[in-house]
Design a protein around this motif. Sequence first.
Motif, PDB file in Angstrom:
ATOM      1  N   ARG A 353       0.960  -0.814   0.242  1.00 31.46           N
ATOM      2  CA  ARG A 353      -0.010   0.475  -0.095  1.00 31.46           C
ATOM      3  C   ARG A 353       0.765   1.498   0.124  1.00 31.46           C
ATOM      4  O   ARG A 353       0.872   2.130  -0.583  1.00 31.46           O
ATOM      5  CB  ARG A 353      -0.711   0.013   0.960  1.00 31.46           C
ATOM      6  CG  ARG A 353      -2.172  -1.344   1.314  1.00 31.46           C
ATOM      7  CD  ARG A 353      -3.084  -0.356   1.546  1.00 31.46           C
ATOM      8  NE  ARG A 353      -3.364  -2.061   1.444  1.00 31.46           N
ATOM      9  CZ  ARG A 353      -4.557  -2.888   2.593  1.00 31.46           C
ATOM     10  NH1 ARG A 353      -4.484  -1.969   3.852  1.00 31.46           N
ATOM     11  NH2 ARG A 353      -5.169  -3.657   2.577  1.00 31.46           N
ATOM     12  N   MET A 354       1.791   1.104   0.731  1.00 29.57           N
ATOM     13  CA  MET A 354       2.564   1.964   0.718  1.00 29.57           C
ATOM     14  C   MET A 354       3.612   2.270  -0.904  1.00 29.57           C
ATOM     15  O   MET A 354       3.676   3.327  -1.223  1.00 29.57           O
ATOM     16  CB  MET A 354       3.991   2.017   1.715  1.00 29.57           C
ATOM     17  CG  MET A 354       4.849   3.862   2.046  1.00 29.57           C
ATOM     18  SD  MET A 354       5.694   3.297   3.571  1.00 29.57           S
ATOM     19  CE  MET A 354       6.771   4.770   3.392  1.00 29.57           C
ATOM     20  N   ALA A 355       3.921   1.297  -1.118  1.00 29.71           N
ATOM     21  CA  ALA A 355       4.854   0.984  -2.614  1.00 29.71           C
ATOM     22  C   ALA A 355       3.565   1.983  -3.363  1.00 29.71           C
ATOM     23  O   ALA A 355       4.228   3.115  -4.676  1.00 29.71           O
ATOM     24  CB  ALA A 355       4.907   0.195  -3.103  1.00 29.71           C
ATOM     25  N   GLU A 356       2.576   1.559  -3.169  1.00 32.57           N
ATOM     26  CA  GLU A 356       1.338   1.991  -4.069  1.00 32.57           C
ATOM     27  C   GLU A 356       1.656   3.300  -4.267  1.00 32.57           C
ATOM     28  O   GLU A 356       1.278   3.998  -4.859  1.00 32.57           O
ATOM     29  CB  GLU A 356       0.262   1.515  -4.274  1.00 32.57           C
ATOM     30  CG  GLU A 356       0.207  -0.059  -4.822  1.00 32.57           C
ATOM     31  CD  GLU A 356      -0.964  -0.755  -4.074  1.00 32.57           C
ATOM     32  OE1 GLU A 356      -0.931  -2.065  -3.971  1.00 32.57           O
ATOM     33  OE2 GLU A 356      -1.822   0.014  -2.887  1.00 32.57           O
ATOM     34  N   ARG A 357       1.960   3.977  -2.926  1.00 32.77           N
ATOM     35  CA  ARG A 357       1.094   5.387  -2.479  1.00 32.77           C
ATOM     36  C   ARG A 357       2.837   6.202  -3.187  1.00 32.77           C
ATOM     37  O   ARG A 357       2.216   7.467  -3.853  1.00 32.77           O
ATOM     38  CB  ARG A 357       1.070   5.859  -1.103  1.00 32.77           C
ATOM     39  CG  ARG A 357      -0.288   6.909  -0.514  1.00 32.77           C
ATOM     40  CD  ARG A 357      -1.115   7.962  -1.459  1.00 32.77           C
ATOM     41  NE  ARG A 357      -0.584   9.442  -1.287  1.00 32.77           N
ATOM     42  CZ  ARG A 357      -0.237  10.267  -1.722  1.00 32.77           C
ATOM     43  NH1 ARG A 357       1.128  10.058  -2.636  1.00 32.77           N
ATOM     44  NH2 ARG A 357      -0.431  11.222  -1.223  1.00 32.77           N
ATOM     45  N   PHE A 358       3.897   5.749  -2.421  1.00 29.51           N
ATOM     46  CA  PHE A 358       5.303   6.430  -2.545  1.00 29.51           C
ATOM     47  C   PHE A 358       6.186   5.467  -3.140  1.00 29.51           C
ATOM     48  O   PHE A 358       6.887   4.172  -2.683  1.00 29.51           O
ATOM     49  CB  PHE A 358       5.915   6.595  -1.240  1.00 29.51           C
ATOM     50  CG  PHE A 358       5.133   7.710  -0.627  1.00 29.51           C
ATOM     51  CD1 PHE A 358       3.808   6.875   0.705  1.00 29.51           C
ATOM     52  CD2 PHE A 358       4.963   8.990  -0.811  1.00 29.51           C
ATOM     53  CE1 PHE A 358       3.268   8.172   1.139  1.00 29.51           C
ATOM     54  CE2 PHE A 358       3.638   9.992  -0.528  1.00 29.51           C
ATOM     55  CZ  PHE A 358       3.021   9.417  -0.083  1.00 29.51           C
TER      56      PHE A 358
END
Length: 647
Positions: A353-358
């Motif tokens: 989820r963090m990889a998708e956002r950042f």
Amino acid sequence: MRLLDTIRGPRDLDALSDDQVEELAREIREVLVADVSKTGGHLGPNLGVVELTLAIHRVFDSPRDPIIFDTGHQSYVHKLLTGRKDFSTLRQTGGLAGYPQRSESEHDVVESSHASSSLSWADGISKAFEMTGQGDRHVVAVVGDGALTGGMTWEALNNISDDNTRNLVVVVNDNGRSYAPTIGGMARFLNSVRTKQSYRSLHLKSRSAFDRLGSPGRAIYRGVRGGLHGFLSRVSGNEALYSNLDIKYIGPIDGHDERALEAALRQAKDYGAPVIVHAITEKGRGYEPARRDAADQFHAVGQIDPETGESLVTASAPSWTSVFADELVTLAERDERLVGITAAMLRPTGLHRMAERFPNRVFDVGIAEQHAVTSAAGLAFGGLHPVVAVYATFINRAFDQVLMDVALHRAGVTFVLDRAGVTGPDGPSHHGVWDLSILQVVPGIRLAAPRDSVRLAEELAEAVRVGDAPTVLRFPKGTVGTEYDAIRRTHDGVDVLAESERRDVLIVTVGPMAGIGLEVARKLEAQGIGATVVDPRWVVPVPESVVSLAGEYRIVVSIEDGIRVGGIGTRIRQDLREAGVDTAVTEVGLPDEFLDHGSRGDILERVGLTPQHIARDVTAMVLGSKLPHARNAGIDVPTSSGAQPRV
Ligand SMILES: Cc1ncc(C[n+]2csc(CCOP(=O)(O)OP(=O)(O)O)c2C)c(N)n1
Ligand SMILES: CC(=O)[C@@H](O)[C@H](O)COP(=O)(O)O
Ligand SMILES: [Mg+2]
């Protein structure tokens, strides 16, 4: 009768014709999909190694020639070929293990599911064979492309290349994926082999030419294929990586062409020195729902519809992982110093989820936990705040890096340990039961165990604000449970969850054990024994108010989902004694034993980590009778002062 039913052991494979081998491969895939869709398990990896495992067992003579499966999650076919056909109990209490298990078969060698160890095992076994006059025995290690990103494999290769007289065959099971596509230079090398135009086109052209000749042509093709691959590898210079290590390289081989695999393995077997056979396979092979699964090609599934592959598991609440995933994104939006690190488990740890956002702030380092931790120390030195997300059991592997690279340098790194405590189906090497004991000896470390999703958010936010010490959050597998609000919070952050007028028993719970602690308190109160329940939230160091509160009670009971030896309970006891508090301490936790696979509930029941067991033991202690020594309940009564428990 199915052909598979006639296979009682590997030697029954020898007489099979080519067509029968193909039929057997088809039957095995049918069994895998039919059975694993009911039990859950590593369906994708095992569908990818059907021909590979058949060929290995036809060429080598297990158990005389031991076969080592790296990580072991891809050993179902091996089990089917070595007399274990009933997969209906896979990974269940008392049932078939999901990994090799020596108690199941003489064909099983390595039980640990911790990746990247197979070549070291093979190195040691082959050395021992050579030194004990058994040099004619072969050792075969099956290692995935993901496991090859683990440093131990290169330590082993460095040693293996030093002694080229041993019968050691390394089969690289290269499906291009860990869960997600494998990362890093090793993956790029392997991928270049797989996609090399020279290899692909020559391979495809030669096959179609022989196919046009009908079955005689196909037979001839199969005969020459081994040599063809050898030629191709020279053409494409693929063997460079290994030949520079002075290790013979054979490949790449089509990992689903059983005859070609056999030809390459026989060549390797006769070579008389360490050989690497590079097989190109496909995770989920032969089962469209797995092949189509972009996330991880059914690396590990729960119960699914065998026709569609659709999950049949409905979650009653969000998982701990998803709560962490969302909270981290929220924090990362506010603090650009936050970066995430995963060891090839982006989605399983929730960092996706963090990889998708950042996308530029999450790093997948491969199955390389030690590197992940020390790289995090570097990131912190550079002014960032890394969040290293791994399963609790895998932090074991990076203990020295936590101690000497992070803590010694007072680096602000946050470790998020998912699957902490008894996990269940993945067996002894997957329970996250050692982290509390091994990490609490790290100077300056601060360790939190959130009891529910609200505290997870709170304690994660607190953790990422610490810039001069390692912080740790640990939470269990599965969905979050009941939220337990505090009656009050002490000055140093301890939540009082239940409080009794009578100062008989102080129950100190670690993380989600709060639920069990409250149930124990209810049982004690029903017998007129006063019980207070507190959740320190940050359990290392033990907050001062736990020590001061303990002095008001007759007994302290600590409850943790971790081994009792060296656990939080022993730290509480030590802090009490050092403060001159002689309240008796009962430490409730897990036995320092390897716990077989099974359901979490069954395992907790078996080791006595249930409200019934704990309440019974504490009642007996309070009422003064000698405690029935439940395996997991260590009773500490200060003997130095001669004090008896104030019961
Ligand atoms: C030390 C360690 N870290 C993480 C894991 C979790 N894990 C289990 S299987 C797997 C991927 C393995 O990939 P690969 O070796 O290519 O085998 P494949 O599943 O592709 O057959 C990972 C990361 C593990 N078992 N051990
Ligand atoms: C083999 C391995 O290490 C993982 O695939 C393990 O099966 C994790 O299981 P969960 O993610 O279901 O806890
Ligand atoms: Mg792989």
